[in-house]
Design a protein around this motif. Sequence first.
Motif, PDB file in Angstrom:
ATOM      1  N   GLY A   1      -0.759  -4.724   1.241  1.00 12.66           N
ATOM      2  CA  GLY A   1      -0.645  -5.355   2.550  1.00 12.66           C
ATOM      3  C   GLY A   1      -0.828  -6.853   2.456  1.00 12.66           C
ATOM      4  N   ALA A   2      -0.975  -7.490   3.608  1.00  8.12           N
ATOM      5  CA  ALA A   2      -1.101  -8.942   3.646  1.00  8.12           C
ATOM      6  C   ALA A   2      -2.477  -9.410   3.173  1.00  8.12           C
ATOM      7  CB  ALA A   2      -0.849  -9.453   5.055  1.00  8.12           C
ATOM      8  N   THR A   3      -3.502  -8.566   3.364  1.00  9.27           N
ATOM      9  CA  THR A   3      -4.853  -8.999   3.037  1.00  9.27           C
ATOM     10  C   THR A   3      -5.457  -8.292   1.830  1.00  9.27           C
ATOM     11  OG1 THR A   3      -5.754  -7.419   4.647  1.00  9.27           O
ATOM     12  CG2 THR A   3      -5.357  -9.653   5.404  1.00  9.27           C
ATOM     13  N   LYS A   4      -4.978  -7.084   1.500  1.00  7.85           N
ATOM     14  CA  LYS A   4      -5.510  -6.401   0.328  1.00  7.85           C
ATOM     15  C   LYS A   4      -4.483  -5.449  -0.266  1.00  7.85           C
ATOM     16  CE  LYS A   4      -7.723  -2.454   2.633  1.00  7.85           C
ATOM     17  NZ  LYS A   4      -8.985  -1.714   2.830  1.00  7.85           N
ATOM     18  N   THR A   5      -4.698  -5.100  -1.524  1.00  8.74           N
ATOM     19  CA  THR A   5      -3.827  -4.160  -2.226  1.00  8.74           C
ATOM     20  C   THR A   5      -4.691  -3.093  -2.874  1.00  8.74           C
ATOM     21  OG1 THR A   5      -2.237  -5.914  -2.713  1.00  8.74           O
ATOM     22  CG2 THR A   5      -2.076  -3.908  -4.040  1.00  8.74           C
ATOM     23  N   ALA A   6      -4.364  -1.828  -2.597  1.00  4.91           N
ATOM     24  CA  ALA A   6      -5.102  -0.702  -3.172  1.00  4.91           C
ATOM     25  C   ALA A   6      -4.226  -0.001  -4.198  1.00  4.91           C
ATOM     26  CB  ALA A   6      -5.522   0.272  -2.082  1.00  4.91           C
TER      27      ALA A   6
ATOM     28  N   SER B   1      -0.618  -8.460  -1.222  1.00  2.00           N
ATOM     29  CA  SER B   1       0.605  -8.553  -2.024  1.00  2.00           C
ATOM     30  C   SER B   1       1.868  -8.478  -1.174  1.00  2.00           C
ATOM     31  CB  SER B   1       0.619  -7.457  -3.088  1.00  2.00           C
ATOM     32  OG  SER B   1       0.449  -6.173  -2.512  1.00  2.00           O
ATOM     33  N   ASN B   2       1.778  -8.976   0.049  1.00  2.00           N
ATOM     34  CA  ASN B   2       2.965  -9.140   0.882  1.00  2.00           C
ATOM     35  C   ASN B   2       3.607 -10.460   0.475  1.00  2.00           C
ATOM     36  OD1 ASN B   2       4.820  -9.856   2.882  1.00  2.00           O
ATOM     37  ND2 ASN B   2       3.611  -8.990   4.546  1.00  2.00           N
ATOM     38  N   TYR B   3       4.736 -10.392  -0.208  1.00  2.00           N
ATOM     39  CA  TYR B   3       5.299 -11.620  -0.782  1.00  2.00           C
ATOM     40  C   TYR B   3       5.706 -12.627   0.288  1.00  2.00           C
ATOM     41  CZ  TYR B   3      10.379 -11.552   0.091  1.00  2.00           C
ATOM     42  OH  TYR B   3      11.614 -11.645   0.671  1.00  2.00           O
ATOM     43  N   GLN B   4       5.966 -12.144   1.507  1.00  2.00           N
ATOM     44  CA  GLN B   4       6.356 -13.064   2.571  1.00  2.00           C
ATOM     45  C   GLN B   4       5.202 -13.968   2.991  1.00  2.00           C
ATOM     46  OE1 GLN B   4       8.308 -11.297   5.922  1.00  2.00           O
ATOM     47  NE2 GLN B   4       9.712 -10.099   4.685  1.00  2.00           N
ATOM     48  N   THR B   5       3.980 -13.489   2.813  1.00  2.00           N
ATOM     49  CA  THR B   5       2.825 -14.276   3.241  1.00  2.00           C
ATOM     50  C   THR B   5       2.080 -14.935   2.082  1.00  2.00           C
ATOM     51  OG1 THR B   5       1.427 -12.299   3.229  1.00  2.00           O
ATOM     52  CG2 THR B   5       2.462 -12.883   5.306  1.00  2.00           C
TER      53      THR B   5
ATOM     54  N   ARG C   1       2.879 -11.178  -8.163  1.00  2.00           N
ATOM     55  CA  ARG C   1       2.928 -10.911  -9.601  1.00  2.00           C
ATOM     56  C   ARG C   1       1.506 -10.905 -10.190  1.00  2.00           C
ATOM     57  NH1 ARG C   1       5.930 -14.704 -10.577  1.00  2.00           N
ATOM     58  NH2 ARG C   1       7.965 -13.663 -10.564  1.00  2.00           N
ATOM     59  N   GLU C   2       0.721 -11.870  -9.765  1.00  2.00           N
ATOM     60  CA  GLU C   2      -0.660 -11.986 -10.264  1.00  2.00           C
ATOM     61  C   GLU C   2      -1.512 -10.787  -9.854  1.00  2.00           C
ATOM     62  OE1 GLU C   2      -4.556 -14.570  -8.972  1.00  2.00           O
ATOM     63  OE2 GLU C   2      -2.649 -15.649  -9.076  1.00  2.00           O
ATOM     64  N   VAL C   3      -1.417 -10.410  -8.577  1.00  2.00           N
ATOM     65  CA  VAL C   3      -2.231  -9.307  -8.062  1.00  2.00           C
ATOM     66  C   VAL C   3      -1.861  -7.989  -8.737  1.00  2.00           C
ATOM     67  CG1 VAL C   3      -2.727  -7.898  -6.017  1.00  2.00           C
ATOM     68  CG2 VAL C   3      -2.703 -10.392  -5.838  1.00  2.00           C
ATOM     69  N   LEU C   4      -0.565  -7.690  -8.800  1.00  2.62           N
ATOM     70  CA  LEU C   4      -0.124  -6.427  -9.394  1.00  2.62           C
ATOM     71  C   LEU C   4      -0.439  -6.382 -10.886  1.00  2.62           C
ATOM     72  CD1 LEU C   4       3.329  -5.815  -7.650  1.00  2.62           C
ATOM     73  CD2 LEU C   4       1.086  -4.878  -7.050  1.00  2.62           C
ATOM     74  N   THR C   5      -0.249  -7.500 -11.572  1.00  4.97           N
ATOM     75  CA  THR C   5      -0.558  -7.544 -13.007  1.00  4.97           C
ATOM     76  C   THR C   5      -2.036  -7.287 -13.240  1.00  4.97           C
ATOM     77  OG1 THR C   5       1.246  -9.104 -13.457  1.00  4.97           O
ATOM     78  CG2 THR C   5      -0.529  -8.989 -15.076  1.00  4.97           C
ATOM     79  N   GLY C   6      -2.885  -7.895 -12.420  1.00  9.69           N
ATOM     80  CA  GLY C   6      -4.323  -7.714 -12.575  1.00  9.69           C
ATOM     81  C   GLY C   6      -4.757  -6.284 -12.347  1.00  9.69           C
TER      82      GLY C   6
ATOM     83  N   LEU D   1      10.169  -8.103  -8.965  1.00  8.26           N
ATOM     84  CA  LEU D   1       8.773  -8.398  -9.283  1.00  8.26           C
ATOM     85  C   LEU D   1       8.068  -7.175  -9.870  1.00  8.26           C
ATOM     86  CD1 LEU D   1       7.643 -10.476  -6.167  1.00  8.26           C
ATOM     87  CD2 LEU D   1       7.583 -11.263  -8.535  1.00  8.26           C
ATOM     88  N   VAL D   2       8.222  -6.034  -9.197  1.00  6.20           N
ATOM     89  CA  VAL D   2       7.545  -4.813  -9.629  1.00  6.20           C
ATOM     90  C   VAL D   2       8.052  -4.367 -11.003  1.00  6.20           C
ATOM     91  CG1 VAL D   2       7.252  -2.355  -9.145  1.00  6.20           C
ATOM     92  CG2 VAL D   2       7.016  -4.024  -7.295  1.00  6.20           C
ATOM     93  N   GLU D   3       9.359  -4.378 -11.184  1.00  9.97           N
ATOM     94  CA  GLU D   3       9.922  -3.945 -12.474  1.00  9.97           C
ATOM     95  C   GLU D   3       9.483  -4.870 -13.598  1.00  9.97           C
ATOM     96  OE1 GLU D   3      14.115  -3.674 -11.796  1.00  9.97           O
ATOM     97  OE2 GLU D   3      13.971  -1.645 -10.942  1.00  9.97           O
ATOM     98  N   GLU D   4       9.373  -6.159 -13.302  1.00 10.35           N
ATOM     99  CA  GLU D   4       8.905  -7.105 -14.307  1.00 10.35           C
ATOM    100  C   GLU D   4       7.469  -6.797 -14.720  1.00 10.35           C
ATOM    101  OE1 GLU D   4       7.618 -11.818 -14.592  1.00 10.35           O
ATOM    102  OE2 GLU D   4       8.903 -11.156 -12.941  1.00 10.35           O
ATOM    103  N   VAL D   5       6.604  -6.575 -13.735  1.00  8.35           N
ATOM    104  CA  VAL D   5       5.198  -6.294 -14.025  1.00  8.35           C
ATOM    105  C   VAL D   5       5.046  -4.981 -14.790  1.00  8.35           C
ATOM    106  CG1 VAL D   5       2.956  -5.754 -12.990  1.00  8.35           C
ATOM    107  CG2 VAL D   5       4.338  -7.629 -12.067  1.00  8.35           C
TER     108      VAL D   5
END
Length: 311
Positions: A11-16, A35-39, A46-51, A87-91
């Motif tokens: 979401g815009a404020t957190k990713t689970a 991880s809402n790329y629009q915001t 990329r950073e959040v998903l990679t982490g 983005l997702v496929e890259e990560v």
Amino acid sequence: MDKVILAVDGGATKTAVTVRKHDGTILFEGEGEGSNYQTVGEGKVREVLTGLLSDAQDILSDRQVAIAVFALAGIDSKHDELVVRNLVEEVCRLRRLQIGKLIIENDAEATMLGATGGKPGALLISGTGSIAYAHDGKGDIFRSGGWGHRAGDEGSGYWMGLEVVRAIFKMEDGRGSVTSLKEEALRELELDSVQDLAGWLFGPDYAVDSIAKLAFILNLCVKKGDVIATNIIEEAADELALLVSSVLRKCGLQNSVCDVYLNGGALIHLEMLITELEERVKAEFPLCKLITSTKAPIEFIVERGWLELTG
């Protein structure tokens, strides 16, 4: 090699993130920033998903991911889908994940499919934002709302929070009625005056989710008999009922027996909002059943993944 599901709710404020076996055994759970790329931008996504996937690396390294569902806010068009998919496929490629099937879709859509279990039905979300999704059980999916806080999201926590602020300014000017919202809002934001509130709106500490949290003070003020607070909730119920009405009619479910799931902080915590909404929806669609769910969206996203595998 064990087969597992990887589910991501961004979401815009957190990713689970969660990794689970088919029997429900939880192998990993993690949480990161939005991880809402629009915001937050592509780089931050990329950073959040990679982490998060790095944190799950030990669990995923010796397991086959039967299905991965990346349910991310901000996928509102074909262009958005392409950007996020890249983005997702890259990560996933960089983390060397072995994925049997990869699903990338709007978070509300994935939540709706998981909640309804593939049967005709709908999902209404009112949290920071608002959106409604419905499907006919035959593969056709329809959406209403979710246009964002700058021009839409009527009936959401942000929308109600902004109405709170407007009511306070009107009271201060003598253009509106006296309301206990002023005292409660200043306490919530730890501010001393309405002038401080005006400054905060344009200062570095302003945030969309902070405005949305002001919606929760409506409960306190309604219990005090505050007419302004009551009116805001009634107007929010009107807007949310319109979302449900429009999406059910688009889907052709207006005369069908179906479940409408309610999710999001505003719908879970504002008792009067749920009551007013149910009254409006049932008056127009007497065959619909409204179900308030306290489950976290990630649970429905997991169910959506298994549903895809089992057909």
